[in-house]
Design a protein around this motif. Structure first.
Motif, PDB file in Angstrom:
ATOM      1  N   GLU A 102       0.821  -1.209   0.000  1.00 46.31           N
ATOM      2  CA  GLU A 102       0.000   0.000   0.000  1.00 46.31           C
ATOM      3  C   GLU A 102       0.861   1.267   0.000  1.00 46.31           C
ATOM      4  OE1 GLU A 102      -2.419  -2.995   2.487  1.00 46.31           O
ATOM      5  OE2 GLU A 102      -0.351  -2.709   1.816  1.00 46.31           O
ATOM      6  N   SER A 125      -6.016  -2.849   1.392  1.00 40.52           N
ATOM      7  CA  SER A 125      -6.872  -2.452   0.284  1.00 40.52           C
ATOM      8  C   SER A 125      -6.356  -3.047  -1.015  1.00 40.52           C
ATOM      9  CB  SER A 125      -6.928  -0.923   0.164  1.00 40.52           C
ATOM     10  OG  SER A 125      -7.349  -0.550  -1.138  1.00 40.52           O
ATOM     11  N   THR A 127      -7.567  -2.686  -4.031  1.00 39.76           N
ATOM     12  CA  THR A 127      -7.540  -1.678  -5.090  1.00 39.76           C
ATOM     13  C   THR A 127      -6.282  -0.823  -4.994  1.00 39.76           C
ATOM     14  OG1 THR A 127      -9.929  -1.615  -4.889  1.00 39.76           O
ATOM     15  CG2 THR A 127      -8.926   0.122  -6.206  1.00 39.76           C
ATOM     16  N   LYS A 128      -5.962  -0.376  -3.782  1.00 42.03           N
ATOM     17  CA  LYS A 128      -4.779   0.463  -3.575  1.00 42.03           C
ATOM     18  C   LYS A 128      -3.514  -0.303  -3.955  1.00 42.03           C
ATOM     19  CE  LYS A 128      -2.688   4.097  -1.266  1.00 42.03           C
ATOM     20  NZ  LYS A 128      -1.745   4.420  -2.344  1.00 42.03           N
ATOM     21  N   THR A 131      -3.379  -0.796  -7.733  1.00 36.85           N
ATOM     22  CA  THR A 131      -3.153   0.488  -8.394  1.00 36.85           C
ATOM     23  C   THR A 131      -1.678   0.882  -8.293  1.00 36.85           C
ATOM     24  OG1 THR A 131      -5.405   1.190  -7.871  1.00 36.85           O
ATOM     25  CG2 THR A 131      -3.868   2.915  -8.501  1.00 36.85           C
ATOM     26  N   GLU A 168     -12.947 -12.527  -8.416  1.00 36.55           N
ATOM     27  CA  GLU A 168     -12.828 -11.229  -7.747  1.00 36.55           C
ATOM     28  C   GLU A 168     -11.531 -10.538  -8.154  1.00 36.55           C
ATOM     29  OE1 GLU A 168     -12.163  -9.505  -3.217  1.00 36.55           O
ATOM     30  OE2 GLU A 168     -12.798 -11.597  -3.461  1.00 36.55           O
ATOM     31  N   LYS A 171     -11.689  -9.239 -11.743  1.00 36.42           N
ATOM     32  CA  LYS A 171     -12.508  -8.019 -11.764  1.00 36.42           C
ATOM     33  C   LYS A 171     -11.687  -6.818 -11.298  1.00 36.42           C
ATOM     34  CE  LYS A 171     -17.391  -9.347 -11.230  1.00 36.42           C
ATOM     35  NZ  LYS A 171     -17.678 -10.468 -10.304  1.00 36.42           N
ATOM     36  N   ALA A 172     -11.006  -6.989 -10.163  1.00 32.46           N
ATOM     37  CA  ALA A 172     -10.220  -5.892  -9.587  1.00 32.46           C
ATOM     38  C   ALA A 172      -9.115  -5.453 -10.552  1.00 32.46           C
ATOM     39  CB  ALA A 172      -9.615  -6.325  -8.246  1.00 32.46           C
ATOM     40  N   SER A 175     -10.623  -3.571 -13.546  1.00 31.27           N
ATOM     41  CA  SER A 175     -11.149  -2.245 -13.221  1.00 31.27           C
ATOM     42  C   SER A 175     -10.028  -1.221 -13.100  1.00 31.27           C
ATOM     43  CB  SER A 175     -11.966  -2.292 -11.930  1.00 31.27           C
ATOM     44  OG  SER A 175     -11.113  -2.504 -10.836  1.00 31.27           O
ATOM     45  N   ILE A 176      -8.818  -1.667 -12.783  1.00 31.83           N
ATOM     46  CA  ILE A 176      -7.687  -0.756 -12.654  1.00 31.83           C
ATOM     47  C   ILE A 176      -7.044  -0.483 -14.009  1.00 31.83           C
ATOM     48  CG2 ILE A 176      -5.308  -0.711 -11.751  1.00 31.83           C
ATOM     49  CD1 ILE A 176      -6.751  -2.065  -9.212  1.00 31.83           C
TER      50      ILE A 176
END
Length: 198
Positions: A102, A125, A127-128, A131, A168, A171-172, A175-176
């Motif tokens: 992170e 996280s 997503t974090k 990313t 999952e 998908k993640a 999406s990024i």
């Protein structure tokens, strides 16, 4: 070497954790060398192992590039283990980073290949974390994720609620902005997803 008798319970726990990590990963996976031979790694690639642990993938990754391998782990002691293994093998191209994904602070667009082995289910996280990995990767750079499938029939591995199922994760990643290249079932419990930064 007279400090050996100071091994307290904590050290023993830690040492058994390393032995456990090394042997369990070795049992459950095809050998790291075999997995690495399938990775899109070229001789001059800059690599990043975000869940370096005891260096299960870091060491063979470092043997496969003439460039730098960043080994990232929040646990200083894990990094010391990697340091020792690198010394034994005469590898000088590993740079240790003590931190969480992170907080990943490597220069953007500087990495060719990232390995994330059994670490994403531990991040605060997803997503974090993804990313950050996306940002440090060069365009055309790859990320290989290795995780436990979320399936109630599988007792082995981390608790169900914290696992990241392959659907999952895909998908993640999508999406990024990652493109999913392939998903491989290593065995009943473990899968890999290879993604590329477009």
């Amino acid at each position: 070497m007279n400090h050996m008798h100071h091994h307290n319970e904590l050290d023993q726990k830690f040492l058994s954790k390393i032995a456990f990590l090394d042997s369990r990963q070795r049992e459950q996976l095809i050998p790291p060398e075999a997995l690495i031979s399938q990775m899109p790694i070229q001789k001059d690639y800059t690599l990043l192992d975000v869940g370096a642990g005891s260096g299960f993938f870091t060491i063979p990754m470092a043997e496969n590039t003439s460039s730098k391998v960043y080994a990232m782990d929040p646990d200083r002691r894990m990094l010391s283990v990697i340091e020792e293994k690198a010394k034994e093998k005469g590898l000088t191209n590993i740079e240790l980073i003590q931190d969480y994904i992170e907080n990943l602070s490597i220069q953007n667009n500087s990495i060719d290949f990232v390995m994330a082995s059994l670490i994403l289910h531990e991040v605060s996280s997803l997503t974090k974390a993804l990313t950050n990995i996306f940002e440090v990767l060069k365009a055309g750079g790859h990320l290989l994720c290795l995780e436990y499938e979320k399936d109630d029939l599988l007792i082995e591995g981390p608790p169900m609620p914290i696992r990241i199922g392959s659907t999952e994760l895909e998908k993640a990643l999508s999406s990024i902005g990652f493109d999913i290249l392939e998903k491989t079932k290593i065995n009943d419990a473990i899968y890999t997803v290879l993604a590329v930064k477009k």
